[in-house]
Design a protein around this motif. Structure first.
Motif, mmCIF file in Angstrom:
data_model
loop_
_atom_site.group_PDB
_atom_site.id
_atom_site.type_symbol
_atom_site.label_atom_id
_atom_site.label_comp_id
_atom_site.label_asym_id
_atom_site.label_seq_id
_atom_site.Cartn_x
_atom_site.Cartn_y
_atom_site.Cartn_z
ATOM 1 N N TRP A 87 24.253 41.217 78.246
ATOM 2 C CA TRP A 87 25.610 41.759 78.357
ATOM 3 C C TRP A 87 26.650 40.654 78.552
ATOM 4 O O TRP A 87 27.832 40.858 78.295
ATOM 5 C CB TRP A 87 25.681 42.758 79.511
ATOM 6 C CG TRP A 87 24.669 43.847 79.391
ATOM 7 C CD1 TRP A 87 23.531 43.983 80.132
ATOM 8 C CD2 TRP A 87 24.655 44.914 78.441
ATOM 9 N NE1 TRP A 87 22.820 45.075 79.711
ATOM 10 C CE2 TRP A 87 23.493 45.664 78.673
ATOM 11 C CE3 TRP A 87 25.532 45.308 77.422
ATOM 12 C CZ2 TRP A 87 23.171 46.793 77.919
ATOM 13 C CZ3 TRP A 87 25.216 46.426 76.664
ATOM 14 C CH2 TRP A 87 24.047 47.153 76.916
ATOM 15 N N TYR A 168 26.605 55.591 75.903
ATOM 16 C CA TYR A 168 26.811 54.763 74.712
ATOM 17 C C TYR A 168 25.458 54.330 74.165
ATOM 18 O O TYR A 168 24.558 53.985 74.934
ATOM 19 C CB TYR A 168 27.619 53.510 75.057
ATOM 20 C CG TYR A 168 29.117 53.629 74.873
ATOM 21 C CD1 TYR A 168 29.818 52.709 74.085
ATOM 22 C CD2 TYR A 168 29.830 54.641 75.492
ATOM 23 C CE1 TYR A 168 31.202 52.801 73.933
ATOM 24 C CE2 TYR A 168 31.214 54.750 75.336
ATOM 25 C CZ TYR A 168 31.886 53.816 74.557
ATOM 26 O OH TYR A 168 33.244 53.924 74.404
ATOM 27 N N THR A 170 22.883 51.747 72.256
ATOM 28 C CA THR A 170 22.679 50.296 72.283
ATOM 29 C C THR A 170 21.284 49.984 71.773
ATOM 30 O O THR A 170 20.385 50.838 71.826
ATOM 31 C CB THR A 170 22.843 49.739 73.710
ATOM 32 O OG1 THR A 170 22.623 48.321 73.695
ATOM 33 C CG2 THR A 170 21.850 50.363 74.687
ATOM 34 N N GLU A 196 37.065 46.100 72.625
ATOM 35 C CA GLU A 196 36.143 47.170 72.255
ATOM 36 C C GLU A 196 35.217 46.718 71.127
ATOM 37 O O GLU A 196 34.009 46.986 71.147
ATOM 38 C CB GLU A 196 36.915 48.410 71.824
ATOM 39 C CG GLU A 196 37.703 49.082 72.947
ATOM 40 C CD GLU A 196 38.279 50.423 72.512
ATOM 41 O OE1 GLU A 196 37.505 51.240 71.971
ATOM 42 O OE2 GLU A 196 39.486 50.646 72.705
ATOM 43 N N GLU A 197 35.779 46.016 70.149
ATOM 44 C CA GLU A 197 34.978 45.549 69.021
ATOM 45 C C GLU A 197 33.967 44.491 69.462
ATOM 46 O O GLU A 197 32.818 44.480 68.988
ATOM 47 C CB GLU A 197 35.904 44.997 67.937
ATOM 48 C CG GLU A 197 36.750 46.077 67.273
ATOM 49 C CD GLU A 197 37.800 45.513 66.337
ATOM 50 O OE1 GLU A 197 38.101 44.291 66.446
ATOM 51 O OE2 GLU A 197 38.325 46.275 65.505
ATOM 52 N N PHE A 199 32.664 44.267 72.446
ATOM 53 C CA PHE A 199 31.636 44.976 73.210
ATOM 54 C C PHE A 199 30.648 45.668 72.268
ATOM 55 O O PHE A 199 29.446 45.719 72.554
ATOM 56 C CB PHE A 199 32.278 45.987 74.153
ATOM 57 C CG PHE A 199 31.286 46.736 75.010
ATOM 58 C CD1 PHE A 199 30.459 46.061 75.886
ATOM 59 C CD2 PHE A 199 31.174 48.116 74.931
ATOM 60 C CE1 PHE A 199 29.525 46.735 76.673
ATOM 61 C CE2 PHE A 199 30.253 48.798 75.710
ATOM 62 C CZ PHE A 199 29.434 48.106 76.580
ATOM 63 N N ASP A 200 31.128 46.188 71.146
ATOM 64 C CA ASP A 200 30.223 46.783 70.155
ATOM 65 C C ASP A 200 29.213 45.753 69.671
ATOM 66 O O ASP A 200 28.032 46.058 69.491
ATOM 67 C CB ASP A 200 31.013 47.316 68.960
ATOM 68 C CG ASP A 200 31.737 48.612 69.261
ATOM 69 O OD1 ASP A 200 31.398 49.254 70.279
ATOM 70 O OD2 ASP A 200 32.645 48.983 68.500
ATOM 71 N N ARG A 201 29.661 44.512 69.478
ATOM 72 C CA ARG A 201 28.737 43.470 69.028
ATOM 73 C C ARG A 201 27.741 43.093 70.119
ATOM 74 O O ARG A 201 26.597 42.735 69.828
ATOM 75 C CB ARG A 201 29.525 42.239 68.563
ATOM 76 C CG ARG A 201 30.335 42.483 67.300
ATOM 77 C CD ARG A 201 30.805 41.181 66.663
ATOM 78 N NE ARG A 201 31.832 40.497 67.432
ATOM 79 C CZ ARG A 201 33.137 40.750 67.330
ATOM 80 N NH1 ARG A 201 33.571 41.694 66.504
ATOM 81 N NH2 ARG A 201 34.017 40.068 68.035
ATOM 82 N N ARG A 203 26.583 45.200 72.466
ATOM 83 C CA ARG A 203 25.597 46.267 72.693
ATOM 84 C C ARG A 203 24.706 46.530 71.482
ATOM 85 O O ARG A 203 23.684 47.215 71.600
ATOM 86 C CB ARG A 203 26.274 47.550 73.154
ATOM 87 C CG ARG A 203 27.185 48.227 72.177
ATOM 88 C CD ARG A 203 27.985 49.337 72.865
ATOM 89 N NE ARG A 203 28.922 49.970 71.961
ATOM 90 C CZ ARG A 203 28.663 51.081 71.265
ATOM 91 N NH1 ARG A 203 27.483 51.666 71.376
ATOM 92 N NH2 ARG A 203 29.561 51.597 70.459
ATOM 93 N N PHE A 204 25.086 45.998 70.328
ATOM 94 C CA PHE A 204 24.232 46.092 69.136
ATOM 95 C C PHE A 204 23.977 44.689 68.610
ATOM 96 O O PHE A 204 24.509 44.282 67.573
ATOM 97 C CB PHE A 204 24.900 46.954 68.066
ATOM 98 C CG PHE A 204 24.835 48.427 68.354
ATOM 99 C CD1 PHE A 204 23.627 49.109 68.355
ATOM 100 C CD2 PHE A 204 25.988 49.121 68.635
ATOM 101 C CE1 PHE A 204 23.578 50.460 68.631
ATOM 102 C CE2 PHE A 204 25.952 50.479 68.917
ATOM 103 C CZ PHE A 204 24.743 51.162 68.924
ATOM 104 N N ARG A 207 22.215 44.336 64.970
ATOM 105 C CA ARG A 207 23.030 44.661 63.807
ATOM 106 C C ARG A 207 23.731 43.417 63.262
ATOM 107 O O ARG A 207 23.985 43.310 62.061
ATOM 108 C CB ARG A 207 24.062 45.734 64.174
ATOM 109 C CG ARG A 207 24.963 46.125 63.003
ATOM 110 C CD ARG A 207 26.149 46.921 63.478
ATOM 111 N NE ARG A 207 25.778 48.156 64.131
ATOM 112 C CZ ARG A 207 26.662 49.002 64.692
ATOM 113 N NH1 ARG A 207 27.942 48.679 64.703
ATOM 114 N NH2 ARG A 207 26.274 50.102 65.278
#
Length: 210
Positions: A87, A168, A170, A196-197, A199-201, A203-204, A207
């Motif tokens: 994280w 969410y 993950t 936000e973007e 954090f998306d990276r 948690r994934f 990808r």
């Protein structure tokens, strides 16, 4: 980044005991308090107090405590994710972890966990942050609660939803290691889309590896 800290205080009566819920607390205030011997879910009580002192002294750190007769009987912690955890890999200044929530056995049922968490979000203190919590079944007091993993998971989700934290997805390996584990997140209304973007990276991770 600004870490807003506004002291809030609430008082309740439970089993004829007067309990004060207060925070964020300063290290010097925590230093003058005892810690209940039942607060041992994460480490021994003496070591837990030392951890609370350390967190309270961090710029982003927050300790909210339930206090009865000069003794900490419950607490919740907020801090940056550990640098050894996935994280932290985004290096986000506005990503804060709701770490530990613990209430001594004799005071369960008083609604202290709920009050500790809601107090932390008063005065819009965390609206410029993404606050997340990771729920791992191996930290849960299944024996003391009498719940199975799914009952405890439901209880924790219900607790976090009182401050509008939501589930969410993950691909974090620790979360994915057991179906009862989960990630819950609250995105403050002042958090920019760029955070936000990012954090998306975080948690994934899988990808974005290819």
């Amino acid at each position: 980044m600004e870490h807003r800290k506004v002291l809030s205080t609430h008082t309740i009566v439970f089993a004829e005991k007067v309990i004060t819920v207060q925070g964020p607390l300063s290290p010097w205030l925590i230093e003058g308090l005892d810690i209940h011997p039942d607060l041992d879910a994460f480490r021994r009580p003496k070591e837990q107090k030392e951890a609370l002192l350390e967190i309270a002294g961090l710029p982003e750190g927050r300790i909210l405590a339930a206090i009865e007769n000069n003794t900490i009987i419950g607490y919740v912690t907020f801090h940056y994710p550990d640098e050894m955890e996935l994280w932290s890999q985004g290096g986000m200044e506005d990503l804060i972890e709701l770490g530990a929530v613990e209430v001594a056995n004799d005071y369960r049922g008083a609604g202290l966990a709920r009050l500790l968490i809601t107090t932390a979000f008063e005065e819009e203190q965390l609206e410029n942050c993404i606050v997340f919590t990771t729920e791992y079944y191996w930290h849960w007091d299944l024996k003391g609660s009498g719940l199975d993993v799914w009952g405890y998971r439901h209880m924790m989700e219900k607790l976090m939803k009182i401050v509008n934290m939501v589930w969410y997805a993950t691909d974090n390996p620790e979360i994915c290691s057991h179906p009862a584990n989960c990630l819950m997140v609250r995105i403050g209304k002042e958090v920019p889309l760029s955070s936000e973007e990012l954090f998306d990276r975080v948690r994934f991770r899988q990808r974005f590896m290819y």
